[in-house]
Design a protein around this motif. Structure first.
Motif, PDB file in Angstrom:
ATOM      1  N   HIS A 297      91.723  73.456   5.209  1.00  0.00           N
ATOM      2  CA  HIS A 297      92.227  72.097   5.422  1.00  0.00           C
ATOM      3  C   HIS A 297      91.629  71.103   4.420  1.00  0.00           C
ATOM      4  CE1 HIS A 297      94.022  73.512   9.117  1.00  0.00           C
ATOM      5  NE2 HIS A 297      92.845  73.863   9.619  1.00  0.00           N
ATOM      6  N   GLU A 298      90.888  71.630   3.441  1.00  0.00           N
ATOM      7  CA  GLU A 298      90.202  70.789   2.451  1.00  0.00           C
ATOM      8  C   GLU A 298      89.249  69.807   3.126  1.00  0.00           C
ATOM      9  OE1 GLU A 298      93.328  69.057   0.079  1.00  0.00           O
ATOM     10  OE2 GLU A 298      93.289  70.758  -1.298  1.00  0.00           O
ATOM     11  N   LEU A 299      88.505  70.335   4.098  1.00  0.00           N
ATOM     12  CA  LEU A 299      87.534  69.534   4.834  1.00  0.00           C
ATOM     13  C   LEU A 299      86.196  70.257   4.854  1.00  0.00           C
ATOM     14  CD1 LEU A 299      89.710  68.562   7.935  1.00  0.00           C
ATOM     15  CD2 LEU A 299      89.095  67.044   6.050  1.00  0.00           C
ATOM     16  N   THR A 300      85.142  69.490   4.947  1.00  0.00           N
ATOM     17  CA  THR A 300      83.818  70.047   5.188  1.00  0.00           C
ATOM     18  C   THR A 300      83.099  69.137   6.177  1.00  0.00           C
ATOM     19  OG1 THR A 300      81.778  70.867   4.161  1.00  0.00           O
ATOM     20  CG2 THR A 300      82.722  68.847   3.260  1.00  0.00           C
ATOM     21  N   LEU A 301      82.278  69.738   7.030  1.00  0.00           N
ATOM     22  CA  LEU A 301      81.640  69.009   8.127  1.00  0.00           C
ATOM     23  C   LEU A 301      80.134  69.000   7.950  1.00  0.00           C
ATOM     24  CD1 LEU A 301      82.004  67.729  11.047  1.00  0.00           C
ATOM     25  CD2 LEU A 301      81.542  70.039  11.905  1.00  0.00           C
ATOM     26  N   ASP A 302      79.534  67.868   8.202  1.00  0.00           N
ATOM     27  CA  ASP A 302      78.084  67.759   8.254  1.00  0.00           C
ATOM     28  C   ASP A 302      77.724  67.060   9.559  1.00  0.00           C
ATOM     29  OD1 ASP A 302      75.467  67.993   7.590  1.00  0.00           O
ATOM     30  OD2 ASP A 302      75.445  66.430   6.056  1.00  0.00           O
ATOM     31  N   ILE A 303      76.558  67.386  10.113  1.00  0.00           N
ATOM     32  CA  ILE A 303      76.179  66.797  11.397  1.00  0.00           C
ATOM     33  C   ILE A 303      74.836  66.098  11.265  1.00  0.00           C
ATOM     34  CG2 ILE A 303      77.467  68.526  12.700  1.00  0.00           C
ATOM     35  CD1 ILE A 303      74.832  69.874  13.389  1.00  0.00           C
ATOM     36  N   GLY A 304      74.650  65.040  12.036  1.00  0.00           N
ATOM     37  CA  GLY A 304      73.394  64.307  12.047  1.00  0.00           C
ATOM     38  C   GLY A 304      72.345  65.004  12.898  1.00  0.00           C
ATOM     39  N   ASP A 305      71.098  64.610  12.714  1.00  0.00           N
ATOM     40  CA  ASP A 305      69.994  65.235  13.454  1.00  0.00           C
ATOM     41  C   ASP A 305      70.116  65.062  14.972  1.00  0.00           C
ATOM     42  OD1 ASP A 305      68.805  66.279  11.223  1.00  0.00           O
ATOM     43  OD2 ASP A 305      67.496  64.542  10.895  1.00  0.00           O
ATOM     44  N   PRO A 306      70.558  63.890  15.480  1.00  0.00           N
ATOM     45  CA  PRO A 306      70.709  63.779  16.938  1.00  0.00           C
ATOM     46  C   PRO A 306      71.691  64.806  17.505  1.00  0.00           C
ATOM     47  CG  PRO A 306      70.699  61.606  15.953  1.00  0.00           C
ATOM     48  CD  PRO A 306      70.760  62.573  14.819  1.00  0.00           C
ATOM     49  N   LEU A 307      72.806  65.053  16.803  1.00  0.00           N
ATOM     50  CA  LEU A 307      73.779  66.037  17.281  1.00  0.00           C
ATOM     51  C   LEU A 307      73.222  67.446  17.145  1.00  0.00           C
ATOM     52  CD1 LEU A 307      76.526  66.779  18.376  1.00  0.00           C
ATOM     53  CD2 LEU A 307      77.447  66.648  16.045  1.00  0.00           C
ATOM     54  N   ARG A 308      72.518  67.704  16.062  1.00  0.00           N
ATOM     55  CA  ARG A 308      71.928  69.040  15.880  1.00  0.00           C
ATOM     56  C   ARG A 308      70.941  69.343  17.012  1.00  0.00           C
ATOM     57  NH1 ARG A 308      70.738  68.375  11.250  1.00  0.00           N
ATOM     58  NH2 ARG A 308      72.183  69.733  10.104  1.00  0.00           N
ATOM     59  N   LYS A 309      70.089  68.382  17.340  1.00  0.00           N
ATOM     60  CA  LYS A 309      69.124  68.586  18.426  1.00  0.00           C
ATOM     61  C   LYS A 309      69.826  68.750  19.772  1.00  0.00           C
ATOM     62  CE  LYS A 309      65.450  65.971  16.096  1.00  0.00           C
ATOM     63  NZ  LYS A 309      64.625  64.741  16.101  1.00  0.00           N
ATOM     64  N   TYR A 310      70.898  67.967  19.965  1.00  0.00           N
ATOM     65  CA  TYR A 310      71.637  68.058  21.229  1.00  0.00           C
ATOM     66  C   TYR A 310      72.270  69.442  21.390  1.00  0.00           C
ATOM     67  CZ  TYR A 310      75.124  67.102  24.826  1.00  0.00           C
ATOM     68  OH  TYR A 310      75.886  67.160  25.964  1.00  0.00           O
ATOM     69  N   LEU A 311      72.915  69.934  20.321  1.00  0.00           N
ATOM     70  CA  LEU A 311      73.548  71.257  20.384  1.00  0.00           C
ATOM     71  C   LEU A 311      72.504  72.346  20.594  1.00  0.00           C
ATOM     72  CD1 LEU A 311      76.162  70.911  17.496  1.00  0.00           C
ATOM     73  CD2 LEU A 311      76.632  70.906  19.950  1.00  0.00           C
ATOM     74  N   ALA A 312      71.355  72.219  19.920  1.00  0.00           N
ATOM     75  CA  ALA A 312      70.301  73.216  20.077  1.00  0.00           C
ATOM     76  C   ALA A 312      69.780  73.247  21.512  1.00  0.00           C
ATOM     77  CB  ALA A 312      69.162  72.918  19.103  1.00  0.00           C
ATOM     78  N   THR A 313      69.653  72.081  22.130  1.00  0.00           N
ATOM     79  CA  THR A 313      69.167  72.014  23.512  1.00  0.00           C
ATOM     80  C   THR A 313      70.207  72.534  24.495  1.00  0.00           C
ATOM     81  OG1 THR A 313      67.785  70.103  22.953  1.00  0.00           O
ATOM     82  CG2 THR A 313      68.255  70.475  25.287  1.00  0.00           C
ATOM     83  N   GLU A 314      71.453  72.065  24.340  1.00  0.00           N
ATOM     84  CA  GLU A 314      72.514  72.479  25.256  1.00  0.00           C
ATOM     85  C   GLU A 314      72.840  73.960  25.127  1.00  0.00           C
ATOM     86  OE1 GLU A 314      74.538  70.744  27.638  1.00  0.00           O
ATOM     87  OE2 GLU A 314      72.752  69.473  27.501  1.00  0.00           O
ATOM     88  N   GLY A 315      72.700  74.495  23.916  1.00  0.00           N
ATOM     89  CA  GLY A 315      73.080  75.883  23.689  1.00  0.00           C
ATOM     90  C   GLY A 315      71.992  76.892  23.957  1.00  0.00           C
ATOM     91  N   TYR A 316      70.787  76.434  24.305  1.00  0.00           N
ATOM     92  CA  TYR A 316      69.699  77.385  24.504  1.00  0.00           C
ATOM     93  C   TYR A 316      69.698  77.945  25.907  1.00  0.00           C
ATOM     94  CZ  TYR A 316      65.103  79.468  24.884  1.00  0.00           C
ATOM     95  OH  TYR A 316      64.072  80.361  25.096  1.00  0.00           O
ATOM     96  N   ASP A 317      69.814  79.248  25.991  1.00  0.00           N
ATOM     97  CA  ASP A 317      69.649  79.984  27.242  1.00  0.00           C
ATOM     98  C   ASP A 317      69.101  81.352  26.858  1.00  0.00           C
ATOM     99  OD1 ASP A 317      69.917  81.535  29.598  1.00  0.00           O
ATOM    100  OD2 ASP A 317      71.437  80.157  30.343  1.00  0.00           O
ATOM    101  N   LYS A 318      67.887  81.624  27.226  1.00  0.00           N
ATOM    102  CA  LYS A 318      67.219  82.855  26.807  1.00  0.00           C
ATOM    103  C   LYS A 318      68.019  84.097  27.189  1.00  0.00           C
ATOM    104  CE  LYS A 318      62.709  85.138  27.022  1.00  0.00           C
ATOM    105  NZ  LYS A 318      61.332  85.081  27.549  1.00  0.00           N
ATOM    106  N   ARG A 319      68.747  84.015  28.289  1.00  0.00           N
ATOM    107  CA  ARG A 319      69.495  85.190  28.755  1.00  0.00           C
ATOM    108  C   ARG A 319      70.674  85.530  27.869  1.00  0.00           C
ATOM    109  NH1 ARG A 319      71.116  82.976  34.417  1.00  0.00           N
ATOM    110  NH2 ARG A 319      71.477  81.206  33.016  1.00  0.00           N
TER     111      ARG A 319
END
Length: 381
Positions: A297-319
């Motif tokens: 689509h001739e697009l590239t995405l970059d994310i800010g640190d607040p979103l990166r931290k949020y995704l890392a927290t929400e996505g963490y489940d050891k199981r």
């Protein structure tokens, strides 16, 4: 005319699907192949170990020891000093779900062939009943299809190419029936599988055989639990965490499989749990994969640190490992991104943004926000 139109649409759809797969399966890093090292070895393999290592370390997070062991095995294969009457290596990856066992084989395939699907994958959970052994070994004499020697194996991918090894993955080994698993004993021992009718023989002598298993996952979780019993801790006193994990996995393997099968496996490697501190790096890996899909689509995405931290927290489940992160990214990033693009995000591109456009994503006021980025700044700031 309607028939021709349907054929054209079908051809176009297949081409777009093939292009999407090519973007998804292509190498994640771009480095020039190393110049061949001057050596007197007359090896039949010429793959670049430097490129493979870079690809593995870029895609597989938190498994440095397992990557090191795999690279040691590949050095033996590259030097071509193994027994020619056996497979190049027989490797079992054990550990929890979602930690990169199957992804390691997929990444190796991508590094070797430029295609993450260039290996023969057998999902052993589809062979859970004893009569399914015929799918692997062929129909017995007198049964339909016995003379053809048809199986679910892909001989071309097993044999590899002239200068590259074949790759085989028996995924979720413990879920197959005992008859299916025992059919692999000769493959591990002499690298050959003759179908039941004797009409055809598959050679694995030019292949790396991988297996994955979740055996011991619960026991490994108990191993890392500080509340585990004192007696267990005393027994493992003086051993490293990796050695203790290996002992746990070997016990589980011998409880599930006969010793003569386990004894034919060259390497048993135990993958680690994905720790919380590795999540930001995993987020970056997933964003890189998303960008490969946005490329068309001739697009590239970059994310800010607040979103990166949020995704890392929400996505963490050891199981659940990395799969939990992928679900979080899909829910909190891909869903709103798709809405942004479909609701007019494409029309917001200015003439200066002809060609590849950069979209910035960040987390504000409990929502994910997107905007086209000009001159390296977030458009709404």
């Amino acid at each position: 005319m309607p028939f021709l139109t349907d054929r054209l649409h079908e051809t176009e759809r297949r081409q777009m699907h093939s292009s999407a797969l090519a973007d998804e399966n292509g190498r994640s890093i771009d480095i020039a192949p190393a110049k061949p090292t001057e050596t007197k070895l007359r090896s039949r393999f010429t793959f670049d170990l430097t490129l493979i290592e870079a690809e593995l370390r870029a895609a597989i997070i938190g498994q440095d020891e397992s990557i090191e062991e795999l690279l040691d095995i590949l050095k033996v294969v590259r030097a071509d000093i193994g027994d020619p009457r056996k497979p190049l290596a027989t490797i079992l990856f054990c550990g929890p779900t979602g930690v990169g066992k199957t992804e390691t084989v997929r990444t190796l395939s991508r590094a070797l062939y430029g295609d993450a699907d260039a290996f023969c994958r057998i999902d052993m959970n589809t062979l859970s009943q004893e009569h399914y052994a015929a799918a692997l070994t062929g129909a017995p004499p007198g049964y339909v299809g016995s003379k053809e020697g048809t199986t679910i194996l892909d001989q071309e991918k097993i044999e590899g190419s002239r200068n590259l090894p074949g790759l085989v993955l028996f995924d979720e080994l413990e879920k197959a029936s005992n008859e299916v698993v025992l059919a692999l004993m000769n493959v591990f021992d002499n690298g050959l599988l003759t179908v039941a009718s004797g009409e055809r023989t598959y050679s694995f002598r030019n292949a790396l055989i991988f297996m994955s298993s979740n055996l011991g996952a619960r026991e490994l979780m108990a191993l890392d639990d500080p509340r585990s019993g004192l007696f267990r801790r005393l027994l493992s006193l003086g051993k490293s965490r990796r050695k203790r994990a290996h002992d746990v996995v070997m016990k589980c393997l011998l409880d599930r499989f006969p010793p003569e099968l386990v004894n034919r496996i060259d390497h048993v490697d135990t993958f680690n749990w994905i720790s919380e501190d590795k999540m930001p790096a995993l987020v970056d890996v997933e964003i890189a994969r998303l960008n490969r899909r946005l490329r068309k689509h001739e697009l590239t995405l970059d994310i800010g640190d607040p979103l990166r931290k949020y995704l890392a927290t929400e996505g963490y489940d050891k199981r659940f490992g990395a799969r939990g992160l992928r679900r979080a990214i899909r829910r909190h990033l891909e869903f709103p991104l798709a809405g942004f693009l479909l609701d007019g995000g494409q029309t917001e591109r200015t003439p200066r943004q002809v060609g590849v456009s950069l979209i910035m994503a960040d987390r504000r006021n409990g929502f994910t926000h997107f905007d086209y980025c000009e001159d390296g700044t977030f458009g709404n700031e």
